[in-house]
Design a protein around this motif. Structure first.
Motif, PDB file in Angstrom:
ATOM      1  N   SER A   4     -10.452  75.623  62.526  1.00 36.99           N
ATOM      2  CA  SER A   4      -9.698  76.731  61.936  1.00 36.99           C
ATOM      3  C   SER A   4      -8.610  76.225  60.994  1.00 36.99           C
ATOM      4  O   SER A   4      -8.050  75.138  61.175  1.00 36.99           O
ATOM      5  N   THR A   5      -8.309  77.061  60.005  1.00 36.82           N
ATOM      6  CA  THR A   5      -7.139  76.860  59.158  1.00 36.82           C
ATOM      7  C   THR A   5      -6.153  77.979  59.459  1.00 36.82           C
ATOM      8  O   THR A   5      -6.466  79.159  59.301  1.00 36.82           O
ATOM      9  N   VAL A   6      -4.972  77.590  59.921  1.00 34.84           N
ATOM     10  CA  VAL A   6      -3.932  78.536  60.311  1.00 34.84           C
ATOM     11  C   VAL A   6      -2.734  78.338  59.385  1.00 34.84           C
ATOM     12  O   VAL A   6      -2.262  77.220  59.197  1.00 34.84           O
ATOM     13  N   VAL A   7      -2.255  79.437  58.812  1.00 35.29           N
ATOM     14  CA  VAL A   7      -1.094  79.386  57.928  1.00 35.29           C
ATOM     15  C   VAL A   7       0.061  80.136  58.588  1.00 35.29           C
ATOM     16  O   VAL A   7      -0.011  81.354  58.781  1.00 35.29           O
ATOM     17  N   ALA A   8       1.099  79.393  58.956  1.00 41.30           N
ATOM     18  CA  ALA A   8       2.330  80.017  59.448  1.00 41.30           C
ATOM     19  C   ALA A   8       3.208  80.365  58.247  1.00 41.30           C
ATOM     20  O   ALA A   8       3.240  79.628  57.260  1.00 41.30           O
ATOM     21  N   ILE A   9       3.922  81.473  58.330  1.00 46.49           N
ATOM     22  CA  ILE A   9       4.682  81.974  57.188  1.00 46.49           C
ATOM     23  C   ILE A   9       6.179  81.839  57.467  1.00 46.49           C
ATOM     24  O   ILE A   9       6.689  82.413  58.442  1.00 46.49           O
ATOM     25  N   HIS A  10       6.840  81.084  56.620  1.00 45.21           N
ATOM     26  CA  HIS A  10       8.305  80.960  56.693  1.00 45.21           C
ATOM     27  C   HIS A  10       8.886  82.151  55.945  1.00 45.21           C
ATOM     28  O   HIS A  10       8.851  82.219  54.720  1.00 45.21           O
ATOM     29  N   THR A  11       9.444  83.098  56.697  1.00 43.27           N
ATOM     30  CA  THR A  11       9.897  84.358  56.103  1.00 43.27           C
ATOM     31  C   THR A  11      11.362  84.328  55.683  1.00 43.27           C
ATOM     32  O   THR A  11      11.931  85.369  55.344  1.00 43.27           O
ATOM     33  N   GLY A  12      11.972  83.164  55.674  1.00 42.70           N
ATOM     34  CA  GLY A  12      13.366  83.086  55.239  1.00 42.70           C
ATOM     35  C   GLY A  12      14.307  83.231  56.409  1.00 42.70           C
ATOM     36  O   GLY A  12      14.071  82.702  57.500  1.00 42.70           O
ATOM     37  N   GLY A  13      15.407  83.953  56.191  1.00 39.73           N
ATOM     38  CA  GLY A  13      16.368  84.171  57.259  1.00 39.73           C
ATOM     39  C   GLY A  13      17.370  83.062  57.447  1.00 39.73           C
ATOM     40  O   GLY A  13      18.151  83.079  58.409  1.00 39.73           O
ATOM     41  N   LEU A  14      17.396  82.097  56.515  1.00 40.84           N
ATOM     42  CA  LEU A  14      18.285  80.955  56.705  1.00 40.84           C
ATOM     43  C   LEU A  14      19.752  81.321  56.538  1.00 40.84           C
ATOM     44  O   LEU A  14      20.638  80.575  56.968  1.00 40.84           O
ATOM     45  N   LEU A  43      -3.325  84.013  59.817  1.00 39.29           N
ATOM     46  CA  LEU A  43      -1.934  83.959  59.384  1.00 39.29           C
ATOM     47  C   LEU A  43      -1.066  84.198  60.610  1.00 39.29           C
ATOM     48  O   LEU A  43      -1.409  85.014  61.465  1.00 39.29           O
ATOM     49  N   ALA A  44       0.056  83.502  60.686  1.00 35.32           N
ATOM     50  CA  ALA A  44       0.964  83.660  61.814  1.00 35.32           C
ATOM     51  C   ALA A  44       2.356  83.966  61.287  1.00 35.32           C
ATOM     52  O   ALA A  44       2.823  83.329  60.336  1.00 35.32           O
ATOM     53  N   VAL A  45       3.026  84.942  61.919  1.00 32.78           N
ATOM     54  CA  VAL A  45       4.323  85.391  61.430  1.00 32.78           C
ATOM     55  C   VAL A  45       5.193  85.805  62.608  1.00 32.78           C
ATOM     56  O   VAL A  45       4.689  86.281  63.633  1.00 32.78           O
ATOM     57  N   ALA A  46       6.506  85.598  62.476  1.00 35.38           N
ATOM     58  CA  ALA A  46       7.446  86.090  63.481  1.00 35.38           C
ATOM     59  C   ALA A  46       7.531  87.612  63.388  1.00 35.38           C
ATOM     60  O   ALA A  46       7.380  88.193  62.311  1.00 35.38           O
ATOM     61  N   VAL A  47       7.802  88.254  64.521  1.00 31.57           N
ATOM     62  CA  VAL A  47       7.831  89.713  64.578  1.00 31.57           C
ATOM     63  C   VAL A  47       9.165  90.181  65.148  1.00 31.57           C
ATOM     64  O   VAL A  47       9.565  89.761  66.239  1.00 31.57           O
ATOM     65  N   GLY A  48       9.839  91.047  64.378  1.00 34.33           N
ATOM     66  CA  GLY A  48      11.059  91.696  64.851  1.00 34.33           C
ATOM     67  C   GLY A  48      10.828  93.184  65.023  1.00 34.33           C
ATOM     68  O   GLY A  48      10.831  93.716  66.125  1.00 34.33           O
ATOM     69  N   THR A  49      10.567  93.878  63.907  1.00 35.74           N
ATOM     70  CA  THR A  49      10.253  95.309  63.957  1.00 35.74           C
ATOM     71  C   THR A  49       8.755  95.577  63.827  1.00 35.74           C
ATOM     72  O   THR A  49       8.315  96.697  64.081  1.00 35.74           O
ATOM     73  N   GLY A  50       7.991  94.590  63.410  1.00 32.55           N
ATOM     74  CA  GLY A  50       6.545  94.756  63.261  1.00 32.55           C
ATOM     75  C   GLY A  50       6.094  95.030  61.849  1.00 32.55           C
ATOM     76  O   GLY A  50       4.889  95.058  61.569  1.00 32.55           O
TER      77      GLY A  50
END
Length: 307
Positions: free
Chosen positions: A279-289, A167-174
């Motif tokens: 590999s199967t990689v899932v990036a996560i769209h966490t919103g923020g629009l 899984l891949a995710v953007a990190v701000g505070t962790g």
């Protein structure tokens, strides 16, 4: 193609060439009233506030904070008063983010930057609670031990739809990355893409969060720190072009603060061979629009450079 409405294949040439299946989890669509990872971070905090009999939430954030917007919306939806302590001085009419917070009932108060830097000090927090009344305090970004189990549930939801390797995710505070680690199983891994400059310290913060929440630190994750484009809320023409191109190819709008940097970084790392073939990689769209409204206000459509 995945049958789940929140899961989307991303047939990017670089991924195909590397033998990597790349998918996007649309967490921004799961809860339309309160989209993205902020709702997951708030889930168990809201329960705790109710348990403690606190009818007011108090939290911190910058003038374009997704977290402030989410807390204000959560307060409206759950019948809780909200107080937002905003970094910086008030300058005329509020920007679109803060205007939305106010419309959702949040009382906004501004802290100069010296005061804001003290936000994590117990004495300063006690002072704020005395000043603004009894409240359930939430840290900047909503990241605390109670934020993690709500995010851990996301890993299980994705696993029910597809077997993934990472899984891949953007990190701000962790907090989101730390929460995902608690939901991983077996050989699954996670990758965090830091949205701010000099983000190496985030590994320490992630480890501290998981230790506090679960009693253990994790080794099954990586942290990419080279895709910040100059720092938090900084950008470049290349990043904006990537976001526009991504939307044209996949019909998905990313934001320039978190998810744009995430997908840019993931695709670059795939090209470098970071993920093994197959590999199967899932990036996560966490919103923020919601941040786009303020972005266009500041940058006139976002075609300028820097901040």
């Amino acid at each position: 193609m995945p049958s789940n409405p929140f899961l989307q294949d991303l047939p990017e040439p670089v991924a195909t060439a590397a033998g990597v299946r790349l998918l996007l989890w649309r967490d921004d669509l799961v809860n339309p009233a309160l989209p993205g990872n902020k709702a997951r971070k708030l889930k168990y905090n809201l329960r705790e506030a109710r348990r403690l009999g606190r009818g007011r939430l108090l939290t911190f954030g910058g003038a374009y904070s997704n977290h402030l917007a989410a807390v204000a919306t959560a307060g409206r939806l759950h019948g809780l008063a909200t107080v937002g302590l905003v970094r910086g001085e008030a300058t005329g009419a509020p920007n679109p983010t803060l205007a939305r917070c106010a419309a959702d009932g949040m009382a906004l108060h501004y802290l100069d930057r010296a005061a804001y830097r003290r936000r994590a000090e117990p004495a300063f927090l006690a002072e704020m609670l005395r000043q603004f009344g009894p409240a359930y305090p939430l840290p900047e970004g909503g990241t605390n031990a109670l934020a993690l189990p709500g995010v851990a549930e996301l890993a299980a939801e994705i696993r029910q739809c597809v077997a993934f390797d990472a899984l891949a995710v953007a990190v701000g505070t962790g907090g989101t990355l730390a929460g995902l680690l608690g939901g991983l199983a077996g050989p699954e891994t996670a990758l965090g893409v830091a949205a701010l400059k000099n983000g190496g310290f985030l590994r320490r913060d992630v480890d501290a969060l998981t230790l506090a929440a679960t009693g253990r630190a994790h080794t099954n994750y990586g942290l990419a720190t080279n895709y910040h484009f100059g720092g938090y809320a900084k950008y470049s023409a290349d990043l904006l072009a990537f976001i526009h191109g991504f939307e044209a190819r996949h019909g998905v709008l990313l934001d320039p603060i978190y998810t744009g940097k995430l997908l840019f970084g993931v695709l670059d790392l795939i090209g470098q061979g970071h993920f093994r073939p197959g590999s199967t990689v899932v990036a996560i769209h966490t919103g923020g629009l919601q941040a786009w409204a303020g972005w266009h206000e500041r940058f006139g459509g976002g075609e300028g450079m820097g901040e």
